[in-house]
Each structure stands twice: as structure tokens, then as C-alpha cells.
Design a protein around this motif. Structure first.
Motif, PDB file in Angstrom:
ATOM      1  N   GLY A   1       0.839  -1.193   0.000  1.00 22.62           N
ATOM      2  CA  GLY A   1       0.000   0.000   0.000  1.00 22.62           C
ATOM      3  C   GLY A   1       0.871   1.239   0.000  1.00 22.62           C
ATOM      4  N   SER A   2       0.412   2.295  -0.666  1.00 16.94           N
ATOM      5  CA  SER A   2       1.195   3.519  -0.743  1.00 16.94           C
ATOM      6  C   SER A   2       0.338   4.647  -1.306  1.00 16.94           C
ATOM      7  CB  SER A   2       2.415   3.300  -1.650  1.00 16.94           C
ATOM      8  OG  SER A   2       3.170   4.484  -1.784  1.00 16.94           O
ATOM      9  N   ASN A   3       0.832   5.844  -1.170  1.00 14.13           N
ATOM     10  CA  ASN A   3       0.234   6.985  -1.855  1.00 14.13           C
ATOM     11  C   ASN A   3       1.312   7.740  -2.629  1.00 14.13           C
ATOM     12  OD1 ASN A   3       1.616   8.186   0.221  1.00 14.13           O
ATOM     13  ND2 ASN A   3      -0.015   9.589   0.788  1.00 14.13           N
TER      14      ASN A   3
ATOM     15  N   ASN B   1       6.914  -4.667  -3.730  1.00 18.24           N
ATOM     16  CA  ASN B   1       7.194  -5.503  -2.579  1.00 18.24           C
ATOM     17  C   ASN B   1       7.524  -6.884  -3.100  1.00 18.24           C
ATOM     18  OD1 ASN B   1       7.358  -6.829  -0.166  1.00 18.24           O
ATOM     19  ND2 ASN B   1       5.309  -6.354   0.525  1.00 18.24           N
ATOM     20  N   ASP B   2       8.784  -7.251  -3.046  1.00 16.60           N
ATOM     21  CA  ASP B   2       9.269  -8.548  -3.492  1.00 16.60           C
ATOM     22  C   ASP B   2       8.911  -8.793  -4.952  1.00 16.60           C
ATOM     23  OD1 ASP B   2      10.700 -10.850  -3.219  1.00 16.60           O
ATOM     24  OD2 ASP B   2       9.262 -11.883  -1.956  1.00 16.60           O
ATOM     25  N   TRP B   3       7.911  -9.594  -5.256  1.00 19.71           N
ATOM     26  CA  TRP B   3       7.599  -9.972  -6.636  1.00 19.71           C
ATOM     27  C   TRP B   3       6.362  -9.288  -7.201  1.00 19.71           C
ATOM     28  CZ3 TRP B   3       2.943 -12.653  -6.673  1.00 19.71           C
ATOM     29  CH2 TRP B   3       2.582 -13.273  -5.482  1.00 19.71           C
ATOM     30  N   VAL B   4       5.802  -8.295  -6.506  1.00 16.22           N
ATOM     31  CA  VAL B   4       4.621  -7.573  -6.973  1.00 16.22           C
ATOM     32  C   VAL B   4       4.931  -6.080  -7.054  1.00 16.22           C
ATOM     33  CG1 VAL B   4       2.233  -6.966  -6.451  1.00 16.22           C
ATOM     34  CG2 VAL B   4       3.069  -9.238  -5.923  1.00 16.22           C
ATOM     35  N   GLN B   5       4.479  -5.443  -8.156  1.00 20.02           N
ATOM     36  CA  GLN B   5       4.666  -4.004  -8.313  1.00 20.02           C
ATOM     37  C   GLN B   5       3.374  -3.387  -8.828  1.00 20.02           C
ATOM     38  OE1 GLN B   5       7.298  -2.766 -11.428  1.00 20.02           O
ATOM     39  NE2 GLN B   5       7.419  -0.692 -10.657  1.00 20.02           N
ATOM     40  N   VAL B   6       2.960  -2.292  -8.211  1.00 20.60           N
ATOM     41  CA  VAL B   6       1.861  -1.487  -8.729  1.00 20.60           C
ATOM     42  C   VAL B   6       2.515  -0.390  -9.551  1.00 20.60           C
ATOM     43  CG1 VAL B   6       0.002   0.093  -8.141  1.00 20.60           C
ATOM     44  CG2 VAL B   6       0.328  -1.994  -6.818  1.00 20.60           C
ATOM     45  N   TYR B   7       2.229  -0.353 -10.844  1.00 23.16           N
ATOM     46  CA  TYR B   7       2.892   0.638 -11.692  1.00 23.16           C
ATOM     47  C   TYR B   7       1.968   1.738 -12.151  1.00 23.16           C
ATOM     48  CZ  TYR B   7       0.942  -1.787 -15.756  1.00 23.16           C
ATOM     49  OH  TYR B   7       0.100  -2.337 -16.672  1.00 23.16           O
ATOM     50  N   GLN B   8       0.677   1.629 -11.882  1.00 28.11           N
ATOM     51  CA  GLN B   8      -0.214   2.714 -12.275  1.00 28.11           C
ATOM     52  C   GLN B   8      -1.463   2.695 -11.401  1.00 28.11           C
ATOM     53  OE1 GLN B   8      -1.751   2.364 -16.224  1.00 28.11           O
ATOM     54  NE2 GLN B   8      -2.287   4.513 -16.329  1.00 28.11           N
ATOM     55  N   MET B   9      -1.664   3.744 -10.631  1.00 25.16           N
ATOM     56  CA  MET B   9      -2.914   3.902  -9.881  1.00 25.16           C
ATOM     57  C   MET B   9      -3.943   4.478 -10.835  1.00 25.16           C
ATOM     58  SD  MET B   9      -1.547   5.359  -6.215  1.00 25.16           S
ATOM     59  CE  MET B   9      -3.070   6.163  -5.907  1.00 25.16           C
TER      60      MET B   9
ATOM     61  N   ASN C   1      -5.031  10.130  -3.189  1.00 25.21           N
ATOM     62  CA  ASN C   1      -5.597   8.823  -2.838  1.00 25.21           C
ATOM     63  C   ASN C   1      -4.476   7.809  -2.628  1.00 25.21           C
ATOM     64  OD1 ASN C   1      -8.146   9.940  -3.245  1.00 25.21           O
ATOM     65  ND2 ASN C   1      -8.125   9.378  -5.405  1.00 25.21           N
ATOM     66  N   SER C   2      -4.736   6.809  -1.853  1.00 22.95           N
ATOM     67  CA  SER C   2      -3.773   5.737  -1.645  1.00 22.95           C
ATOM     68  C   SER C   2      -4.380   4.429  -2.145  1.00 22.95           C
ATOM     69  CB  SER C   2      -3.405   5.624  -0.172  1.00 22.95           C
ATOM     70  OG  SER C   2      -4.543   5.299   0.585  1.00 22.95           O
ATOM     71  N   TYR C   3      -3.592   3.379  -2.157  1.00 20.68           N
ATOM     72  CA  TYR C   3      -4.081   2.071  -2.540  1.00 20.68           C
ATOM     73  C   TYR C   3      -3.547   1.026  -1.577  1.00 20.68           C
ATOM     74  CZ  TYR C   3       0.555   1.082  -4.251  1.00 20.68           C
ATOM     75  OH  TYR C   3       1.907   0.885  -4.317  1.00 20.68           O
ATOM     76  N   ARG C   4      -4.152  -0.142  -1.613  1.00 26.09           N
ATOM     77  CA  ARG C   4      -3.699  -1.288  -0.832  1.00 26.09           C
ATOM     78  C   ARG C   4      -4.100  -2.548  -1.577  1.00 26.09           C
ATOM     79  NH1 ARG C   4      -1.733  -3.068   3.712  1.00 26.09           N
ATOM     80  NH2 ARG C   4      -2.599  -4.864   4.757  1.00 26.09           N
ATOM     81  N   ILE C   5      -3.157  -3.469  -1.743  1.00 25.79           N
ATOM     82  CA  ILE C   5      -3.463  -4.754  -2.362  1.00 25.79           C
ATOM     83  C   ILE C   5      -2.886  -5.867  -1.505  1.00 25.79           C
ATOM     84  CG2 ILE C   5      -3.492  -3.849  -4.714  1.00 25.79           C
ATOM     85  CD1 ILE C   5      -0.760  -5.186  -5.118  1.00 25.79           C
ATOM     86  N   SER C   6      -3.433  -7.046  -1.649  1.00 25.02           N
ATOM     87  CA  SER C   6      -2.848  -8.239  -1.061  1.00 25.02           C
ATOM     88  C   SER C   6      -2.833  -9.304  -2.149  1.00 25.02           C
ATOM     89  CB  SER C   6      -3.647  -8.719   0.151  1.00 25.02           C
ATOM     90  OG  SER C   6      -4.965  -9.024  -0.216  1.00 25.02           O
TER      91      SER C   6
ATOM     92  N   ARG D   1      -8.786  -0.960  -7.948  1.00 20.44           N
ATOM     93  CA  ARG D   1      -8.528  -0.829  -9.377  1.00 20.44           C
ATOM     94  C   ARG D   1      -7.159  -0.193  -9.622  1.00 20.44           C
ATOM     95  NH1 ARG D   1     -13.001   2.182 -12.208  1.00 20.44           N
ATOM     96  NH2 ARG D   1     -11.855   1.382 -13.967  1.00 20.44           N
ATOM     97  N   ARG D   2      -6.245  -0.932 -10.250  1.00 19.56           N
ATOM     98  CA  ARG D   2      -4.925  -0.418 -10.599  1.00 19.56           C
ATOM     99  C   ARG D   2      -4.209  -1.420 -11.495  1.00 19.56           C
ATOM    100  NH1 ARG D   2      -5.258  -2.286  -6.113  1.00 19.56           N
ATOM    101  NH2 ARG D   2      -5.760  -0.348  -5.126  1.00 19.56           N
ATOM    102  N   GLY D   3      -3.101  -0.980 -12.097  1.00 30.96           N
ATOM    103  CA  GLY D   3      -2.277  -1.859 -12.916  1.00 30.96           C
ATOM    104  C   GLY D   3      -1.202  -2.488 -12.050  1.00 30.96           C
ATOM    105  N   MET D   4      -0.949  -3.784 -12.267  1.00 32.63           N
ATOM    106  CA  MET D   4       0.042  -4.505 -11.470  1.00 32.63           C
ATOM    107  C   MET D   4       0.982  -5.286 -12.380  1.00 32.63           C
ATOM    108  SD  MET D   4      -2.270  -6.146  -8.481  1.00 32.63           S
ATOM    109  CE  MET D   4      -3.613  -6.545  -9.568  1.00 32.63           C
TER     110      MET D   4
END
Length: 108
Positions: free
Chosen positions: A16-18, A27-35, A58-63, A78-81
């Protein structure tokens, strides 16, 4: 002789981040590249030193969890990963499946 040690790969990750910077969105093997809904961008001047810090309104959080060999199940808003897999996490001779909110979104 020194022996090579490999670190254990996480099967479940949370992120999660803003911040729009790539450094804060992996984080390790996952990247959010577009909110998809970042909101207004805010810049803050650093008091000691130089430069600015940029944050989105706005911020996001994924698991994300590797539910089985070659299957990944993210629970996103909703975001690109992007997923960075290697031969320790997936068997590339078999299809890779990504399931988002219970639906198959990618299989190759």
C-alpha cells in the motif's frame, strides 16, 4: 568456500502507498505501476536537505497470494500490477494463471 544462500520467497504479500515513485510501489515480486484514481498530486518541500516529496491524494492497498504453483490471486482495488516470477515460484513449462476477485484474468 562460500555457499550461495537463497532467501525464502513470500507466498503472501501486502502493499500500500500513496507515492507515485516506483521505489515505494514494489514488494518482493509484486509491483503497482499505475494507480487508476491517484487524485491530486501534492508536493512537500524537505525541511532539511533539498528536493521535494510527491504524494497522491488517494492511496491504494493490495494483497496477493500464490494459491498454488503457477496461480496468483490478487485482491486489488482498481490499478495496474506487474508480477515478477522466477523458476523458484513458477514452473514455466506449464500455464501461468492470474485470478482477480475469483475470475481468471490471465492464463498463458
Amino acid at each position: 568456500m562460500r555457499s550461495a544462500h537463497s532467501r525464502a520467497l513470500s507466498k503472501e504479500l501486502a502493499l500500500g502507498s500513496n507515492r507515485p515513485d516506483t521505489l515505494y510501489n514494489r514488494n518482493d515480486w509484486v509491483q503497482v505501476y499505475q494507480m487508476l484514481t491517484p487524485g491530486k498530486e501534492n508536493k512537500f518541500r524537505i525541511q532539511y536537505g533539498s528536493g521535494t516529496i510527491t504524494q497522491s491524494e488517494n492511496s491504494y492497498r493490495i494483497s496477493v497470494a500464490m494459491t498454488a504453483l503457477n496461480k496468483s490471486s490478487p485482491q486489488p482495488e482498481r490499478r495496474g500490477m506487474r508480477f515478477y516470477l522466477n523458476e523458484q515460484m513458477a514452473e514455466f513449462s506449464k500455464p501461468i494463471t492470474v485470478i482477480v476477485n475469483g475470475k481468471v484474468r490471465f492464463e498463458e
